[in-house]
Structure formats: structure tokens, C-alpha cells
Design a protein around this motif. Structure first.
Motif, mmCIF file in Angstrom:
data_model
loop_
_atom_site.group_PDB
_atom_site.id
_atom_site.type_symbol
_atom_site.label_atom_id
_atom_site.label_comp_id
_atom_site.label_asym_id
_atom_site.label_seq_id
_atom_site.Cartn_x
_atom_site.Cartn_y
_atom_site.Cartn_z
ATOM 1 N N ALA A 79 -62.589 5.007 -6.281
ATOM 2 C CA ALA A 79 -62.374 6.411 -5.907
ATOM 3 C C ALA A 79 -61.313 6.560 -4.825
ATOM 4 O O ALA A 79 -60.500 7.481 -4.869
ATOM 5 C CB ALA A 79 -63.697 7.021 -5.438
ATOM 6 N N LYS A 80 -61.293 5.658 -3.841
ATOM 7 C CA LYS A 80 -60.327 5.773 -2.752
ATOM 8 C C LYS A 80 -58.891 5.586 -3.230
ATOM 9 O O LYS A 80 -57.944 5.943 -2.524
ATOM 10 C CB LYS A 80 -60.649 4.778 -1.640
ATOM 11 N N GLU A 81 -58.714 5.015 -4.443
ATOM 12 C CA GLU A 81 -57.386 4.813 -5.007
ATOM 13 C C GLU A 81 -57.096 5.746 -6.179
ATOM 14 O O GLU A 81 -55.942 5.843 -6.609
ATOM 15 C CB GLU A 81 -57.232 3.358 -5.458
ATOM 16 N N LEU A 82 -58.138 6.422 -6.688
ATOM 17 C CA LEU A 82 -57.939 7.322 -7.824
ATOM 18 C C LEU A 82 -57.129 8.546 -7.440
ATOM 19 O O LEU A 82 -56.252 9.004 -8.179
ATOM 20 C CB LEU A 82 -59.296 7.758 -8.381
ATOM 21 N N TYR A 83 -57.413 9.087 -6.248
ATOM 22 C CA TYR A 83 -56.742 10.303 -5.778
ATOM 23 C C TYR A 83 -55.470 9.901 -5.029
ATOM 24 O O TYR A 83 -55.510 9.089 -4.101
ATOM 25 C CB TYR A 83 -57.669 11.098 -4.859
ATOM 26 N N ILE A 84 -54.334 10.478 -5.416
ATOM 27 C CA ILE A 84 -53.059 9.946 -4.920
ATOM 28 C C ILE A 84 -52.177 10.993 -4.243
ATOM 29 O O ILE A 84 -51.029 10.727 -3.958
ATOM 30 C CB ILE A 84 -52.266 9.283 -6.060
ATOM 31 N N SER A 85 -52.683 12.171 -3.954
ATOM 32 C CA SER A 85 -51.839 13.177 -3.307
ATOM 33 C C SER A 85 -51.628 12.813 -1.839
ATOM 34 O O SER A 85 -52.429 12.081 -1.238
ATOM 35 C CB SER A 85 -52.489 14.557 -3.385
ATOM 36 N N PRO A 86 -50.560 13.331 -1.213
ATOM 37 C CA PRO A 86 -50.340 13.073 0.218
ATOM 38 C C PRO A 86 -51.518 13.517 1.086
ATOM 39 O O PRO A 86 -51.863 12.842 2.058
ATOM 40 C CB PRO A 86 -49.077 13.881 0.523
ATOM 41 N N LEU A 87 -52.141 14.651 0.747
ATOM 42 C CA LEU A 87 -53.275 15.121 1.539
ATOM 43 C C LEU A 87 -54.405 14.106 1.510
ATOM 44 O O LEU A 87 -54.991 13.770 2.548
ATOM 45 C CB LEU A 87 -53.760 16.477 1.017
ATOM 46 N N PHE A 88 -54.733 13.605 0.315
ATOM 47 C CA PHE A 88 -55.846 12.655 0.239
ATOM 48 C C PHE A 88 -55.508 11.364 0.976
ATOM 49 O O PHE A 88 -56.378 10.774 1.636
ATOM 50 C CB PHE A 88 -56.218 12.340 -1.209
ATOM 51 N N GLN A 89 -54.272 10.891 0.861
ATOM 52 C CA GLN A 89 -53.894 9.666 1.554
ATOM 53 C C GLN A 89 -54.113 9.803 3.064
ATOM 54 O O GLN A 89 -54.564 8.867 3.733
ATOM 55 C CB GLN A 89 -52.434 9.334 1.269
ATOM 56 N N LYS A 90 -53.808 10.964 3.599
ATOM 57 C CA LYS A 90 -53.998 11.197 5.032
ATOM 58 C C LYS A 90 -55.483 11.295 5.380
ATOM 59 O O LYS A 90 -55.934 10.798 6.413
ATOM 60 C CB LYS A 90 -53.255 12.468 5.448
ATOM 61 N N GLN A 91 -56.258 11.981 4.520
ATOM 62 C CA GLN A 91 -57.700 12.069 4.751
ATOM 63 C C GLN A 91 -58.323 10.667 4.746
ATOM 64 O O GLN A 91 -59.163 10.341 5.588
ATOM 65 C CB GLN A 91 -58.351 12.924 3.663
ATOM 66 N N ARG A 92 -57.921 9.864 3.782
ATOM 67 C CA ARG A 92 -58.457 8.497 3.681
ATOM 68 C C ARG A 92 -58.119 7.693 4.938
ATOM 69 O O ARG A 92 -58.990 7.012 5.501
ATOM 70 C CB ARG A 92 -57.894 7.808 2.436
ATOM 71 N N ALA A 93 -56.854 7.753 5.387
ATOM 72 C CA ALA A 93 -56.451 7.008 6.578
ATOM 73 C C ALA A 93 -57.264 7.440 7.791
ATOM 74 O O ALA A 93 -57.702 6.613 8.601
ATOM 75 C CB ALA A 93 -54.961 7.205 6.832
ATOM 76 N N TYR A 94 -57.495 8.766 7.908
ATOM 77 C CA TYR A 94 -58.279 9.283 9.034
ATOM 78 C C TYR A 94 -59.710 8.752 8.970
ATOM 79 O O TYR A 94 -60.266 8.290 9.971
ATOM 80 C CB TYR A 94 -58.282 10.804 8.995
ATOM 81 N N ALA A 95 -60.321 8.812 7.775
ATOM 82 C CA ALA A 95 -61.710 8.370 7.634
ATOM 83 C C ALA A 95 -61.838 6.879 7.903
ATOM 84 O O ALA A 95 -62.767 6.432 8.585
ATOM 85 C CB ALA A 95 -62.213 8.707 6.232
ATOM 86 N N GLU A 96 -60.914 6.082 7.376
ATOM 87 C CA GLU A 96 -60.998 4.631 7.573
ATOM 88 C C GLU A 96 -60.767 4.261 9.033
ATOM 89 O O GLU A 96 -61.413 3.358 9.569
ATOM 90 C CB GLU A 96 -59.977 3.936 6.670
#
Length: 427
Positions: A113-130
Motif C-alpha cells: 500500500a505504501k508504494e501503490l499510491y504515487i502522487s506527490p501528496l501521498f509521498q509527502k504524507q508517507r515521509a511525514y508518517a515514517e
């Protein structure tokens, strides 16, 4: 993640007590940088949005400020400022779980799931969460609560398009699964990074289970959300202002090019003025029969799909004049119910269809009937009026709608459309 002696919202109340008059964000930011320099400007923007009357409809923070006009604020009357919000505590609560939202743009094959979504917004959300070091999950309209390493296949489901019964069941499902995975949620602080729609569906269920819920980006437009993550992720992810705007444009293009979100005129009206009371971008779509009518009028093929796009509410540069139009004004009052002299869109469609429909002129009532029958529209709110004109230009370059003329490259369709527009004005 910084921890302060007092919650940021209490410091905002302190600022309001010391500044009874009008102020702009720069003054608020300067006051905090002098006294509490560890607090990021992006955090202040998020709190200002949540604590301003009528701007944010989620979260439990007190509404301490009133917006006088774009970018200008004043403290609310002292009677309107509670000592603390009902769910707040005297000490700051460290966040226990981070929830981020799914996005439209996905890979074309199954992936974690963390790699399925590829928009810039999701990439930033993921980086923040991690970077937070906390447990984090993804809110999926299709699958509910998803762990970052769970494998998912691509899917298409948008929560606002689902019936109320589904949304209620979805919220109960997400909250119950989170409690199953994390244990009791009583006293657990949950930070939601999602649109206000997702957050408003889920928050009551989480609070029912005893959790404390915050939505730090509530009310922020896409550009400011991207900037907020850029600052929060500094050290793991640094972007320039140009890259942030490019990311925002990419997100907007994805939304405007999503035909599944397009609404028929009757559905657009049903949204109501309040849902479309801001400026933003829109894209008009035509069905197969309508595309044949347009092709006949132009003598060149127009395919079914996105045919026209534009903006409402952009600041007029270089004068800096404020536009009063909202998406409702543009789409309903001008495009659907207006006259060609006030609507480039109606003049364009009417000029093309004069002959195929046998219209008397570009204001023939038959044109409105044709629009209601054959067209649909996607509307996307963009709160940054100052940047909207530049954003529109970049979006149009990528969408390349065939019936847009201004600033677009010449094509056989556009050259013929220009001729018909001139003839329509003469008639």
C-alpha cells in the motif's frame, strides 16, 4: 516532532490577547519566532485555519480569530474565546497514531500500500508518517484501514461518491479495525492527514472509542498542505517553491482529468452554493452524442471527454485586484444560467452549435437544454487566489482542452473555432 510546554493553540490565544487589532500572518509568525522559535510557520498556518471562525468545520480547537478579508484577521470578541476546547487537556498530548489518506494516482499493478499510491501528496504524507516513528496507517475508501505493507491491487473508489450508509459503515469499520490492531483507543491521540470529508466521517467514531483526534492540516488548500509537509519533512525531503507548485499542479491535473468525478448540471446544482463558494479550477466534459454535434459544427473531430477548462476567482495581475467570482458564480450563474456576453464558455459552445442545432443566436434557450443533456463538469476548489492564474496556465498546458483558445497552441479545431467565434459575435 516538537513538544512544547503548552499546546500551540494556547499560545495562539496568548497572541490574540496581546493583539486586539487587525493583523496578517506575517505579524503572527514574527511574534512566535521571537518567543517560540521552535514552532514552524506551517504549524502556525494550520492552527490559524483551524482557529478562524467559518474557515474549518473539523477539529476541537476554539475559534479565536475572525477573517476580515483575504489574508487579514482580527481576534474574536473575548466572550467567543473559551478557556480551552472541550476535548483539550492542560498538557500537550503526544500523538500515538498517524492516519494518512489514499489518493487517486496509483500504480497499474498490485503493490504494498505504501508504494501503490504515487502522487506527490501521498509521498509527502508517507515521509511525514515514517519520520514520526509512530504507527501509521492508510485510509482507503475501498479497503478501510490499511497497513503500509499490506498488498493491494489498484482500485477506483472515492468516499464522497459513496452513499451515506456506506460512509457510516466505513467509519465504524476503520475505527474497529484500528482498535483491534492497536488495542484500546481510550486516551490515544490520533492525527488524521486527510481531506475534511474523510476526517469528518471518521472522527466521531474514533472519539466514541475514547481517542483524541487532531487534523493539523484542516482547511489548508493543496499548495499549503504540500508546503507544510515540505517543512515538516525537512531533513528527509526538501523541495523548492517551484517544486511544490509543480506537485500541486500535478495533483490538480489528476483531479480535473478524472472523468469519474464529473457531475451533470443537475448534480452540480444539488451540491449547493456553499460547497462551491470558493475559487478554483473546473473542466467540462462532453458525451458521445454531444461530441458528434461539436464535430459537425467545427468540421473537425472532437472526441468524447474533456473539452474545456478554466478558473474562477484568480487575483487579477499585475494590478493585484481581487476577483469576486466563485466556482458557483462561474459554473452555475454564468455557464449554465447566464448569457454568452458574460461567459466565454457559452459563447464558444454556442458558436460551434449555431448551425448543427439551428440556433437563432448564441443565447438561444436550446443551447442551455443541450448543455444540460450532454455536458458534465469537474470542480476543484483552490484557495490560493494569488497563485491561481499561474496554476491555471500550467494546468491547461497539460490538459490541452481542444476548445480552449487563449494561450493555447493553434490546431485545426482551434483555428476553425476562432472563425466561428468571430462569426457568432457578428451575428
Amino acid at each position: 516532532m516538537a513538544i512544547y510546554e503548552r499546546p500551540v493553540w494556547q499560545l495562539m490565544v496568548e497572541f490574540a490577547g496581546e493583539h486586539p487589532g487587525l493583523f496578517r500572518f506575517a505579524e503572527l509568525d514574527s511574534w512566535f519566532q521571537t518567543r517560540y522559535p521552535a514552532i514552524e510557520s506551517s504549524t502556525l498556518r494550520a492552527h490559524l485555519h483551524q482557529m478562524t471562525v467559518g474557515v474549518s468545520d473539523t477539529g476541537s480547537l476554539p475559534r479565536v480569530f475572525t477573517r476580515v478579508e483575504h489574508g487579514l484577521y482580527r481576534p474574536s470578541r473575548s466572550a467567543e474565546i473559551p478557556a480551552q476546547p472541550a476535548l483539550a487537556t492542560a498538557e500537550p498530548i503526544s500523538v500515538g497514531v498517524v492516519l494518512v489518506t489514499c489518493v487517486k494516482t496509483k500504480r497499474s499493478a498490485p503493490a504494498p500500500a505504501k508504494e501503490l499510491y504515487i502522487s506527490p501528496l501521498f509521498q509527502k504524507q508517507r515521509a511525514y508518517a515514517e519520520q514520526s516513528g509512530l504507527p501509521w496507517f492508510i485510509l482507503s475508501a475501498e479497503h478501510g484501514l490499511v497497513g503500509p505493507d499490506e498488498w493491494l491491487a489498484p482500485y477506483e473508489r472515492y468516499l464522497p461518491d459513496c452513499p451515506p450508509s456506506y460512509r457510516r459503515a466505513w467509519a465504524r469499520w476503520v475505527a474497529a479495525r484500528l482498535e483491534l490492531l492497536q488495542g484500546s483507543l481510550r486516551g490515544v491521540a490520533i492525527e488524521i492527514h486527510a481531506s475534511s470529508f474523510y476526517a469528518s466521517c471518521l472522527t466521531p467514531e474514533l472519539r466514541r472509542l475514547g481517542a483524541s483526534v487532531s487534523t493539523p492540516l484542516s482547511g489548508l488548500p493543496l499548495g499549503e498542505r504540500l508546503a507544510w509537509y515540505g517543512e515538516a519533512n525537512r531533513g528527509s525531503m526538501v523541495e523548492s517553491g517551484a517544486e511544490q507548485q509543480s506537485s500541486m499542479v500535478s495533483e490538480l491535473v489528476d483531479e480535473l482529468a478524472d472523468g469519474a468525478r464529473a457531475l451533470r448540471p443537475v448534480e452540480l446544482r444539488a451540491l449547493g452554493r456553499e460547497r462551491l463558494s470558493s475559487g478554483g479550477l473546473y473542466s467540462w466534459w462532453v458525451d458521445g452524442e454531444g461530441a458528434r454535434d461539436l464535430s459537425g459544427g467545427l468540421g473537425a473531430e472532437v472526441l468524447p471527454g474533456l473539452v474545456y477548462a478554466g478558473q474562477a476567482g484568480a487575483t487579477r495581475w499585475p494590478s493585484g485586484g481581487r476577483a469576486n467570482n466563485t466556482l458557483w458564480d462561474r459554473l452555475v450563474r454564468m455557464h449554465l444560467d447566464g448569457r454568452a456576453r458574460f461567459s466565454t464558455f457559452r459563447r464558444t459552445i454556442g458558436s460551434v452549435l449555431l448551425e448543427p442545432l439551428g440556433l437563432r443566436d448564441v443565447d438561444d434557450p436550446a443551447l442551455s437544454e443541450w448543455i444540460e443533456k450532454h455536458l458534465r463538469v469537474v470542480a476543484v476548489v483552490v484557495d490560493d487566489a494569488d497563485a491561481l492564474m499561474a496554476i491555471e496556465h500550467q494546468v491547461l498546458e497539460q490538459l490541452d482542452p481542444p476548445l480552449n483558445l487563449k494561450g493555447m497552441l493553434p490546431t485545426p479545431v482551434r483555428l476553425r473555432l476562432s472563425e466561428l467565434r468571430r462569426a457568432g459575435r457578428r451575428s
